[in-house]
Motif scaffolding. Structure first.
Motif, PDB file in Angstrom:
ATOM      1  N   ALA A  11       0.829  -1.212   0.000  1.00  0.00           N
ATOM      2  CA  ALA A  11       0.000   0.000   0.000  1.00  0.00           C
ATOM      3  C   ALA A  11       0.861   1.259   0.000  1.00  0.00           C
ATOM      4  CB  ALA A  11      -0.938  -0.010   1.210  1.00  0.00           C
ATOM      5  N   VAL A  12       1.869   1.285   0.856  1.00  0.00           N
ATOM      6  CA  VAL A  12       2.746   2.458   0.916  1.00  0.00           C
ATOM      7  C   VAL A  12       3.492   2.631  -0.411  1.00  0.00           C
ATOM      8  CG1 VAL A  12       4.801   3.422   2.037  1.00  0.00           C
ATOM      9  CG2 VAL A  12       2.962   2.447   3.412  1.00  0.00           C
ATOM     10  N   GLY A  13       3.996   1.523  -0.963  1.00  0.00           N
ATOM     11  CA  GLY A  13       4.690   1.586  -2.248  1.00  0.00           C
ATOM     12  C   GLY A  13       3.782   2.081  -3.360  1.00  0.00           C
ATOM     13  N   ALA A  14       2.525   1.655  -3.335  1.00  0.00           N
ATOM     14  CA  ALA A  14       1.578   2.107  -4.360  1.00  0.00           C
ATOM     15  C   ALA A  14       1.350   3.609  -4.274  1.00  0.00           C
ATOM     16  CB  ALA A  14       0.253   1.348  -4.226  1.00  0.00           C
ATOM     17  N   VAL A  15       1.267   4.144  -3.057  1.00  0.00           N
ATOM     18  CA  VAL A  15       1.083   5.593  -2.891  1.00  0.00           C
ATOM     19  C   VAL A  15       2.310   6.339  -3.417  1.00  0.00           C
ATOM     20  CG1 VAL A  15       0.874   7.445  -1.181  1.00  0.00           C
ATOM     21  CG2 VAL A  15      -0.552   5.404  -1.000  1.00  0.00           C
ATOM     22  N   PHE A  16       3.499   5.860  -3.058  1.00  0.00           N
ATOM     23  CA  PHE A  16       4.716   6.515  -3.554  1.00  0.00           C
ATOM     24  C   PHE A  16       4.825   6.379  -5.072  1.00  0.00           C
ATOM     25  CE2 PHE A  16       6.016   6.547   0.860  1.00  0.00           C
ATOM     26  CZ  PHE A  16       6.718   7.734   0.946  1.00  0.00           C
ATOM     27  N   GLY A  17       4.479   5.219  -5.604  1.00  0.00           N
ATOM     28  CA  GLY A  17       4.519   5.026  -7.059  1.00  0.00           C
ATOM     29  C   GLY A  17       3.533   5.930  -7.773  1.00  0.00           C
ATOM     30  N   LEU A  18       2.346   6.092  -7.186  1.00  0.00           N
ATOM     31  CA  LEU A  18       1.346   6.989  -7.769  1.00  0.00           C
ATOM     32  C   LEU A  18       1.846   8.429  -7.750  1.00  0.00           C
ATOM     33  CD1 LEU A  18      -1.506   7.315  -8.950  1.00  0.00           C
ATOM     34  CD2 LEU A  18      -2.339   7.551  -6.591  1.00  0.00           C
ATOM     35  N   ALA A  19       2.453   8.838  -6.650  1.00  0.00           N
ATOM     36  CA  ALA A  19       2.996  10.201  -6.562  1.00  0.00           C
ATOM     37  C   ALA A  19       4.110  10.399  -7.595  1.00  0.00           C
ATOM     38  CB  ALA A  19       3.522  10.469  -5.151  1.00  0.00           C
ATOM     39  N   TRP A  20       4.966   9.380  -7.763  1.00  0.00           N
ATOM     40  CA  TRP A  20       6.045   9.465  -8.748  1.00  0.00           C
ATOM     41  C   TRP A  20       5.459   9.596 -10.157  1.00  0.00           C
ATOM     42  CZ3 TRP A  20       7.645   6.974 -13.093  1.00  0.00           C
ATOM     43  CH2 TRP A  20       8.942   7.266 -13.532  1.00  0.00           C
ATOM     44  N   ALA A  21       4.460   8.764 -10.469  1.00  0.00           N
ATOM     45  CA  ALA A  21       3.854   8.804 -11.804  1.00  0.00           C
ATOM     46  C   ALA A  21       3.136  10.131 -12.056  1.00  0.00           C
ATOM     47  CB  ALA A  21       2.888   7.632 -11.971  1.00  0.00           C
ATOM     48  N   ALA A  22       2.476  10.664 -11.030  1.00  0.00           N
ATOM     49  CA  ALA A  22       1.805  11.962 -11.188  1.00  0.00           C
ATOM     50  C   ALA A  22       2.824  13.071 -11.428  1.00  0.00           C
ATOM     51  CB  ALA A  22       0.954  12.259  -9.955  1.00  0.00           C
ATOM     52  N   ALA A  23       3.947  13.009 -10.726  1.00  0.00           N
ATOM     53  CA  ALA A  23       5.004  14.000 -10.955  1.00  0.00           C
ATOM     54  C   ALA A  23       5.577  13.849 -12.363  1.00  0.00           C
ATOM     55  CB  ALA A  23       6.106  13.854  -9.910  1.00  0.00           C
ATOM     56  N   MET A  24       5.751  12.610 -12.807  1.00  0.00           N
ATOM     57  CA  MET A  24       6.249  12.377 -14.172  1.00  0.00           C
ATOM     58  C   MET A  24       5.262  12.934 -15.194  1.00  0.00           C
ATOM     59  SD  MET A  24       8.571  11.297 -16.210  1.00  0.00           S
ATOM     60  CE  MET A  24       9.698  10.183 -15.422  1.00  0.00           C
ATOM     61  N   ARG A  25       3.973  12.737 -14.962  1.00  0.00           N
ATOM     62  CA  ARG A  25       2.969  13.264 -15.897  1.00  0.00           C
ATOM     63  C   ARG A  25       2.975  14.794 -15.872  1.00  0.00           C
ATOM     64  NH1 ARG A  25       1.100  15.113 -19.646  1.00  0.00           N
ATOM     65  NH2 ARG A  25      -1.029  14.871 -20.408  1.00  0.00           N
ATOM     66  N   GLY A  26       3.157  15.379 -14.704  1.00  0.00           N
ATOM     67  CA  GLY A  26       3.250  16.838 -14.623  1.00  0.00           C
ATOM     68  C   GLY A  26       4.448  17.366 -15.390  1.00  0.00           C
ATOM     69  N   MET A  27       5.581  16.661 -15.274  1.00  0.00           N
ATOM     70  CA  MET A  27       6.782  17.064 -16.009  1.00  0.00           C
ATOM     71  C   MET A  27       6.545  16.933 -17.519  1.00  0.00           C
ATOM     72  SD  MET A  27       9.798  15.815 -17.679  1.00  0.00           S
ATOM     73  CE  MET A  27       9.620  14.113 -17.326  1.00  0.00           C
ATOM     74  N   MET A  28       5.862  15.856 -17.914  1.00  0.00           N
ATOM     75  CA  MET A  28       5.567  15.672 -19.341  1.00  0.00           C
ATOM     76  C   MET A  28       4.655  16.794 -19.850  1.00  0.00           C
ATOM     77  SD  MET A  28       5.064  11.529 -19.133  1.00  0.00           S
ATOM     78  CE  MET A  28       3.892  11.450 -20.442  1.00  0.00           C
ATOM     79  N   ALA A  29       3.692  17.195 -19.038  1.00  0.00           N
ATOM     80  CA  ALA A  29       2.797  18.289 -19.427  1.00  0.00           C
ATOM     81  C   ALA A  29       3.572  19.593 -19.574  1.00  0.00           C
ATOM     82  CB  ALA A  29       1.675  18.440 -18.402  1.00  0.00           C
TER      83      ALA A  29
END
Length: 187
Positions: A11-29
């Motif tokens: 669960a904790v890893g999924a939250v961190f992974g989601l935050a990482w992916a959201a940051a990556m998507r923000g950078m892509m935007a």
């Protein structure tokens, strides 16, 4: 199947992974916003970027979970966890470079194999920050461009660091007497 899955770590890893992916998507935007066509969010973000990021984070957290009674040990194939991000085929070269860099930084293989894997991995991982740094406008031209460069570099570096932790933990689990002897020589 021995034991249960480490639910808390997943669960904790999924939250961190989601935050990482959201940051990556923000950078892509932000990178796409440089283009006159601009950027827009679509349902693809919620299919190809965010869920694979959460799954990747959960799998990597499981891989670095120390063994304990009643918990199923992480399988060796979790070293390939970043490849989950390849639901978007454009991610394949970067994720292969992350896995390669983690393998090299984790001290696996012979010096020659680390060289043959490390050089292409490093070149691929450096390609994105270098492209951001020199693309118009260059990173030093504005604070926004510098921020995008910093975000891209730190996202890639953090993923390589966690992948290195995964490789080292899985190596320790597979052969504790070999890795432990190596670490005592290094320390």
């Amino acid at each position: 199947m021995r034991g249960r899955l480490p639910r808390r770590e997943l669960a904790v890893g999924a939250v961190f992974g989601l935050a990482w992916a959201a940051a990556m998507r923000g950078m892509m935007a932000e990178l796409a916003a440089r283009d006159p066509g601009g950027s827009h969010f679509s349902i693809a973000t919620f299919i190809f970027i965010l869920p694979p990021g959460a799954v990747t984070g959960a799998l990597m957290a499981w891989a670095i979970t120390p063994p304990r009674p009643g918990v199923m040990p992480a399988p060796q194939r979790l070293r390939w966890a970043p490849m989950v991000m390849c639901l978007d085929p454009a991610a394949v070269p970067i994720m292969l470079a992350v896995v390669g860099a983690g393998w090299v930084a984790g001290g696996r293989g012979t010096p020659r194999s680390r060289l043959w894997i490390g050089i292409p991995s490093a070149l691929m991982l450096l390609a994105l920050p270098v492209a951001i740094a020199i693309d118009s406008p260059p990173a030093w031209a504005s604070l926004r461009s510098t921020w995008i460069l910093t975000l891209a570099t730190s996202l890639l570096a953090s993923l390589v660091i966690v992948e290195t932790m995964v490789v080292r933990r899985l190596a320790l689990t597979a052969a504790p007497h070999i890795v432990g002897a190596h670490e005592s020589r290094v320390a």
